[in-house]
Design a protein around this motif. Structure first.
Motif, mmCIF file in Angstrom:
data_model
loop_
_atom_site.group_PDB
_atom_site.id
_atom_site.type_symbol
_atom_site.label_atom_id
_atom_site.label_comp_id
_atom_site.label_asym_id
_atom_site.label_seq_id
_atom_site.Cartn_x
_atom_site.Cartn_y
_atom_site.Cartn_z
ATOM 1 N N MET A 3 11.069 -0.311 -6.344
ATOM 2 C CA MET A 3 9.785 -0.912 -5.961
ATOM 3 C C MET A 3 8.612 -0.040 -6.421
ATOM 4 S SD MET A 3 10.470 -3.750 -4.077
ATOM 5 C CE MET A 3 9.346 -4.042 -2.734
ATOM 6 N N LEU A 4 8.815 1.269 -6.411
ATOM 7 C CA LEU A 4 7.752 2.206 -6.783
ATOM 8 C C LEU A 4 7.513 2.238 -8.287
ATOM 9 C CD1 LEU A 4 5.787 4.512 -5.941
ATOM 10 C CD2 LEU A 4 7.723 6.095 -6.193
ATOM 11 N N PHE A 5 8.565 2.291 -9.072
ATOM 12 C CA PHE A 5 8.435 2.484 -10.509
ATOM 13 C C PHE A 5 8.448 1.185 -11.312
ATOM 14 C CE2 PHE A 5 10.477 6.533 -9.060
ATOM 15 C CZ PHE A 5 9.390 7.355 -9.304
ATOM 16 N N LEU A 6 8.774 0.070 -10.663
ATOM 17 C CA LEU A 6 8.757 -1.232 -11.343
ATOM 18 C C LEU A 6 7.860 -2.200 -10.580
ATOM 19 C CD1 LEU A 6 12.610 -1.551 -12.057
ATOM 20 C CD2 LEU A 6 10.827 -0.817 -13.671
ATOM 21 N N PRO A 7 6.546 -1.951 -10.600
ATOM 22 C CA PRO A 7 5.630 -2.784 -9.799
ATOM 23 C C PRO A 7 5.648 -4.264 -10.187
ATOM 24 C CG PRO A 7 4.423 -1.352 -11.309
ATOM 25 C CD PRO A 7 5.827 -0.888 -11.331
ATOM 26 N N LYS A 8 5.895 -4.578 -11.464
ATOM 27 C CA LYS A 8 5.915 -5.974 -11.891
ATOM 28 C C LYS A 8 7.139 -6.715 -11.351
ATOM 29 C CE LYS A 8 3.265 -5.309 -16.142
ATOM 30 N NZ LYS A 8 3.257 -5.471 -17.624
ATOM 31 N N SER B 132 0.817 -1.219 0.000
ATOM 32 C CA SER B 132 0.000 0.000 0.000
ATOM 33 C C SER B 132 0.850 1.268 0.000
ATOM 34 C CB SER B 132 -0.930 0.003 1.218
ATOM 35 O OG SER B 132 -0.184 -0.074 2.413
ATOM 36 N N LYS B 133 2.054 1.210 0.563
ATOM 37 C CA LYS B 133 2.875 2.425 0.646
ATOM 38 C C LYS B 133 3.401 2.857 -0.718
ATOM 39 C CE LYS B 133 7.075 -0.139 1.962
ATOM 40 N NZ LYS B 133 8.037 -0.381 3.052
ATOM 41 N N TYR B 134 3.268 1.979 -1.748
ATOM 42 C CA TYR B 134 3.719 2.333 -3.094
ATOM 43 C C TYR B 134 2.582 2.906 -3.946
ATOM 44 C CZ TYR B 134 7.723 -0.444 -1.644
ATOM 45 O OH TYR B 134 8.801 -0.934 -0.953
ATOM 46 N N GLN B 135 1.371 2.946 -3.395
ATOM 47 C CA GLN B 135 0.230 3.491 -4.144
ATOM 48 C C GLN B 135 0.283 5.020 -4.139
ATOM 49 O OE1 GLN B 135 -3.264 1.841 -2.309
ATOM 50 N NE2 GLN B 135 -2.768 -0.272 -2.911
ATOM 51 N N LYS B 136 -0.338 5.608 -5.166
ATOM 52 C CA LYS B 136 -0.391 7.066 -5.236
ATOM 53 C C LYS B 136 -1.359 7.573 -4.175
ATOM 54 C CE LYS B 136 0.566 7.306 -10.223
ATOM 55 N NZ LYS B 136 0.064 7.781 -11.527
ATOM 56 N N PRO B 137 -1.058 8.696 -3.531
ATOM 57 C CA PRO B 137 0.154 9.527 -3.665
ATOM 58 C C PRO B 137 1.239 9.152 -2.645
ATOM 59 C CG PRO B 137 -1.437 10.701 -2.328
ATOM 60 C CD PRO B 137 -2.067 9.362 -2.656
ATOM 61 N N TYR B 138 0.933 8.102 -1.804
ATOM 62 C CA TYR B 138 1.827 7.816 -0.668
ATOM 63 C C TYR B 138 3.259 7.520 -1.112
ATOM 64 C CZ TYR B 138 -2.802 7.247 1.389
ATOM 65 O OH TYR B 138 -4.100 7.439 1.782
ATOM 66 N N GLY B 139 3.375 6.762 -2.218
ATOM 67 C CA GLY B 139 4.711 6.380 -2.666
ATOM 68 C C GLY B 139 5.568 7.578 -3.004
ATOM 69 N N TYR B 140 4.981 8.553 -3.703
ATOM 70 C CA TYR B 140 5.738 9.730 -4.116
ATOM 71 C C TYR B 140 6.061 10.630 -2.918
ATOM 72 C CZ TYR B 140 4.422 8.175 -8.746
ATOM 73 O OH TYR B 140 4.249 7.417 -9.880
#
Length: 694
Positions: A128-133, A74-82
Motif C-alpha cells: 500500500m505504501l510503495f504502490l499508491p496507484k 493519510s497514514k501512507y503519506q511521508k513521513p508517517y508511512g515510513y
C-alpha cells in the motif's frame, strides 16, 4: 450517509440472521427433537432466537468496525508511512530475535501466531505504501477477504452446530470445548465420519458466492473512506450496542422452560460455547442449593453402617482372590440389547452371556461421557458439578477400585486401544497407581485395523490376553480395566467380520462389531489357565445418546451390566434401581473382600442397600429414588418428576422407558429433595477437602 457507511454490517447481519433462522427451523423438525411444539411455542422460540442472534452478531461486529476505523490514506503519506513500517519491522524482529518476548512468555503458539500476523501486516502495508496507484485494488482485495472470512465463519458455524446437534441433541456445550483441546482425535473423527472434502468444497463455494454478492453491494464504501468524525460515531455506536447486547444476553440466556429442546433451539451456540469454556468446573457451593453441611453429611451417611465416610467392610466368609476383568463398553445403550426389546440382533454374544450372568436390569450410568463412566467405576462416587474428576488437576491419590485390589496384592492395569492421553485418562490412572496398556504398546504387526480412536477392539482383545497371560505367570492375581473404542463414530472396523460392512459407518455396525470382538476375547480367554479363576464385569460407560425432552431423560441413562464367572456367579437378575457406582462395591462383596472403604456406592446385596441412582449432565445433577427423579441445577434450582414405568412386552424386569411428569413445587417430595442435595453437597465437600483421597 451514516446508513451508507454501515451497509457492510447490515448485509452481513441479514445474512447471519437468515442462516441462523434456517438452522433453528432445521432443529425444530430434526428427528432427534422429540418434543412437540404448538404454534405459539414455535413463535416464542423463533422470537427469542432472533433476539439472541442479533445480540451475538453485534458482539462479533467490533472486529469489522476496527477494520474500517483503520482504513486511511493519510497514514501512507511521508513521513508517517515510513515510521509505521519501521515500527512494524522492529516489532517483527523483537518477536523473532528476543528469547523472552511477551508472546513467548505467554506460551503455546502465541509467538508464532503474532509473528505470522505482523509479517503479513508488513507485506500488505509495504504494498500500500510503495504502490499508491494499486492502493484501491489492494484495499478491495483485503475487504473481499475480510467479508469472505465473516461469511465463511457464519456458514461453518451453522454446519458445525448442525452436526453437533445431530450427535447430542444440544447446542455447543463443554464437549465442544473438549473438541478444541483434543484436535487430533476430533479432526480425525470428523475426517473418518463425514464426506469432508465435498462438504468443505460446498461450504467454500457457498461462502464465495455470498461474499461476491455482499462485496458488490458494499464495495463503493471503500471509495470514500470515513473521516475522523464518522469513525468516532461508528466506534461509539458499537460500544453502546455491545454493552446493550451483553446486557441483553445476560437476560435472554437465563430464559428457561421445562423443555430442554425448547431451550436449546431458541439459544445461540456461541454464548453457550463461551459459557462452557469459562465454566469447566462448577463450584457446587456457589451455584447449587444447600443445606447445613453437618445435616447434609448425616443424611447421606445414614445409609451406611456405621454412618461415617471411612468404614470397614468385614465379610463373614473367606476372601476369594480371583482375577477380575472389568470391561467398560463404549456407548452401549440398554436398548441395543435384545433383553431390552431390540430386534436387530446386534448383540447376540452379550445377550447370550447375560443369560449366564448376574445381570443388573435397572442400572443407570452417572453421565453421558466416557470419563463419567470411568469415574463411576473407578472412584464409585456420585458425579459432581462441572467436569469429571478424571480431567481435573486434583485427580491423583484417590481412593479407587485399583487401590483396593493393590492392597490385596493384585497387579492393576488400565487398557485402552487409543492413546490414553485423550481425556486425561493416562494422567488420572497413572496418578492412581494403575499401569497403562494403550496404543503406544502395540507393534505395527499387532494392528489389523485402526481409526482415529484407536486399534480395533478385536486387536485390543488379543493384547489384553497377552497382558493377562504375563500377569498370570507372575503368580499374582490381576485386576484389569479395559475400555473399548470401536462403538464410537465413525463406527469403522475391519470388513468381513460381521454382516454389516466395516465402511458402512453405522451405529448398529459399531455395536455389533464390539459384540463380535468380545466373543473373540472370551473364546481366547477360555483357553487360558487363569480363566476358571476369573470374574468378568461387563458394563457400558454411558448411552449412545443423551437427547430428550427433559434435562435428564431416564431412558438415555439406562445401561446394561453383568457379572460373569463360570462355576462361581450363578445366573440371576437383579431388578432394583441401582447406580453405576454400586457395581464395583457389589463385586468386592461377592469376592468377600475385607477392606476399609470410602466408596459412596453400595453393595446391592448388603442389608443396608437403598435402591437409588445418580445421573448427571455437566450442570444438572439428578437423583432417582422411590419413583421420583429430583434434579438440582445452577442458580439453586430444583425440579422433580414423578416416574411411571411403561410396560415392556418382552419382560417386566427389563422396563426401559418411563413417563416423566413434572411435579409442581407444592406437591414435590421434600424429603427426596433434601436427600439429593445431601448426596451432591457432601460429595462436593469431601472432594474439595481431599477427604476422598487414599
Amino acid at each position: 450517509m451514516f446508513i451508507q457507511k454501515i451497509k457492510p454490517f447490515l448485509y452481513l447481519g441479514i445474512f447471519y440472521l437468515t442462516i441462523s433462522f434456517l438452522v433453528r427451523m432445521i432443529f425444530l423438525f430434526h428427528p432427534i427433537t422429540t418434543a412437540d411444539f404448538n404454534f405459539l411455542e414455535v413463535i416464542k422460540i423463533l422470537m427469542i432466537g432472533i433476539v439472541n442472534d442479533i445480540f451475538v452478531f453485534i458482539l462479533t461486529c467490533p472486529f469489522l468496525a476496527v477494520y474500517f476505523v483503520f482504513l486511511s490514506n493519510s497514514k501512507y503519506q511521508k513521513p508517517y508511512g515510513y515510521i509505521i513500517l519501521g515500527l512494524l519491522c522492529a516489532f517483527f524482529l523483537y518477536i523473532l530475535l528476543i528469547p523472552d518476548n511477551i508472546f513467548k512468555q505467554y506460551g503455546g503458539s502465541a509467538a508464532e501466531i503474532a509473528l505470522a500476523f505482523i509479517g503479513l501486516k508488513i507485506i500488505i502495508f509495504s504494498l500500500m505504501l510503495f504502490l499508491p496507484k494499486k492502493r484501491l485494488q489492494i484495499r478491495n482485495t483485503m475487504y473481499f477477504i475480510t467479508v469472505f472470512l465473516y461469511v465463511l465463519l457464519i456458514i461453518f458455524n451453522a454446519v458445525s452446530e448442525y452436526f453437533f446437534y445431530n450427535e447430542f441433541g444440544l447446542r455447543y456445550n463443554f464437549i465442544a470445548v473438549d473438541y478444541l483441546i483434543y484436535t487430533n482425535e476430533v479432526i480425525g473423527n470428523i475426517m473418518e465420519s463425514y464426506p469432508v472434502v465435498p462438504l468443505f468444497l460446498a461450504i467454500f463455494a457457498v461462502a464465495t458466492a455470498f461474499t461476491f454478492y455482499i462485496y458488490k453491494k458494499t464495495k463503493t464504501e471503500l471509495l470514500f473512506l470515513p473521516n475522523l468524525k464518522q469513525k468516532a460515531i461508528l466506534l461509539t455506536s458499537f460500544c453502546i450496542l455491545v454493552a446493550v447486547s451483553l446486557l441483553g444476553l445476560s437476560f435472554t440466556t437465563k430464559l428457561k422452560s421445562d423443555n430442554v429442546f425448547e431451550d436449546e433451539i431458541q439459544a445461540n451456540g456461541l454464548p453457550k460455547f463461551y459459557w462452557a469454556f469459562t465454566h469447566n468446573e462448577l463450584d457446587y457451593f456457589q451455584f447449587y442449593p444447600q443445606i447445613n453441611q453437618q445435616i447434609a453429611e448425616r443424611n447421606f451417611l445414614s445409609q451406611y453402617t456405621p454412618p461415617v465416610l471411612k468404614r470397614t467392610i468385614q465379610s463373614e466368609k473367606p476372601e476369594l482372590n480371583k482375577n477380575v476383568v472389568l470391561i467398560s463398553i463404549e456407548s452401549l445403550s440398554a436398548d441395543f440389547m435384545a433383553h431390552y426389546g431390540n430386534t436387530q440382533k446386534i448383540t447376540p454374544f452379550l445377550d447370550s452371556l447375560a443369560d449366564k450372568s448376574l445381570m443388573f436390569t435397572n442400572l443407570y450410568a452417572t453421565g453421558n461421557r466416557t470419563v463419567r463412566g470411568l469415574e463411576a467405576l473407578t472412584l464409585c462416587i456420585p458425579p459432581t458439578a462441572g467436569e469429571s474428576i478424571i480431567k481435573r488437576e486434583n485427580n491423583k491419590n484417590k481412593f479407587t477400585t485399583g487401590s483396593v485390589f493393590k492392597s490385596k496384592g493384585y497387579d492393576v492395569k488400565f487398557l485402552y486401544g487409543g492413546y490414553s492421553y485423550f481425556d486425561n485418562m493416562k494422567d488420572f490412572y497413572e496418578g492412581n497407581g494403575y499401569d497403562i496398556v494403550d496404543r503406544n504398546n502395540f507393534k505395527p504387526e499387532e494392528i489389523s485395523f485402526a481409526n482415529v480412536w484407536g486399534v480395533a477392539d478385536e486387536d485390543m482383545a488379543k493384547k489384553a490376553i497377552q497382558a493377562m497371560n504375563a500377569e498370570a505367570k507372575s503368580g499374582k492375581p490381576f485386576f484389569n480395566h479395559w475400555m473399548t473404542v470401536s462403538n464410537h463414530r465413525p463406527f469403522t472396523y475391519p470388513n468381513g467380520k460381521i454382516d454389516i460392512p466395516g465402511d458402512a459407518k453405522s451405529r448398529e455396525g459399531g455395536v455389533k462389531y464390539t459384540d463380535y470382538s468380545l466373543r473373540k476375547f472370551f473364546e481366547m480367554a477360555k483357553k487360558q489357565d487363569w480363566y476358571p479363576n476369573t470374574v468378568f464385569v461387563i458394563i457400558a460407560d454411558h448411552c449412545a445418546s443423551s437427547a430428550g425432552d427433559t434435562e435428564l431423560p431416564m431412558d438415555k441413562y439406562k445401561i446394561p451390566a453383568m457379572i460373569f464367572s463360570e462355576g462361581f456367579i450363578q445366573p440371576q437378575k437383579f431388578t432394583q434401581t441401582m447406580s453405576q457406582i454400586d457395581v464395583m462395591p457389589t463385586l468386592l462383596g461377592l469376592l468377600n473382600f475385607n477392606y476399609q472403604t470410602k466408596f459412596l456406592g453400595q453393595d446391592v446385596f448388603s442389608k443396608e442397600f437403598q435402591p437409588k441412582a445418580y445421573v448427571a449432565t455437566y450442570q444438572d445433577l439428578g437423583f432417582i429414588k422411590d419413583n421420583y427423579l429430583t434434579v438440582i441445577s445452577p442458580l439453586k434450582k430444583v425440579k422433580q418428576y414423578a416416574l411411571t414405568q411403561q410396560k415392556n412386552s418382552l419382560s417386566p424386569e427389563f422396563n426401559l422407558y418411563y413417563d416423566e411428569k413434572y411435579v409442581k413445587g407444592d406437591l414435590q417430595n421434600k424429603k427426596l429433595i433434601e436427600q439429593a442435595i445431601s448426596a451432591y453437597q457432601s460429595t462436593s465437600y469431601w472432594l474439595k477437602k481431599n477427604q476422598l483421597n487414599r
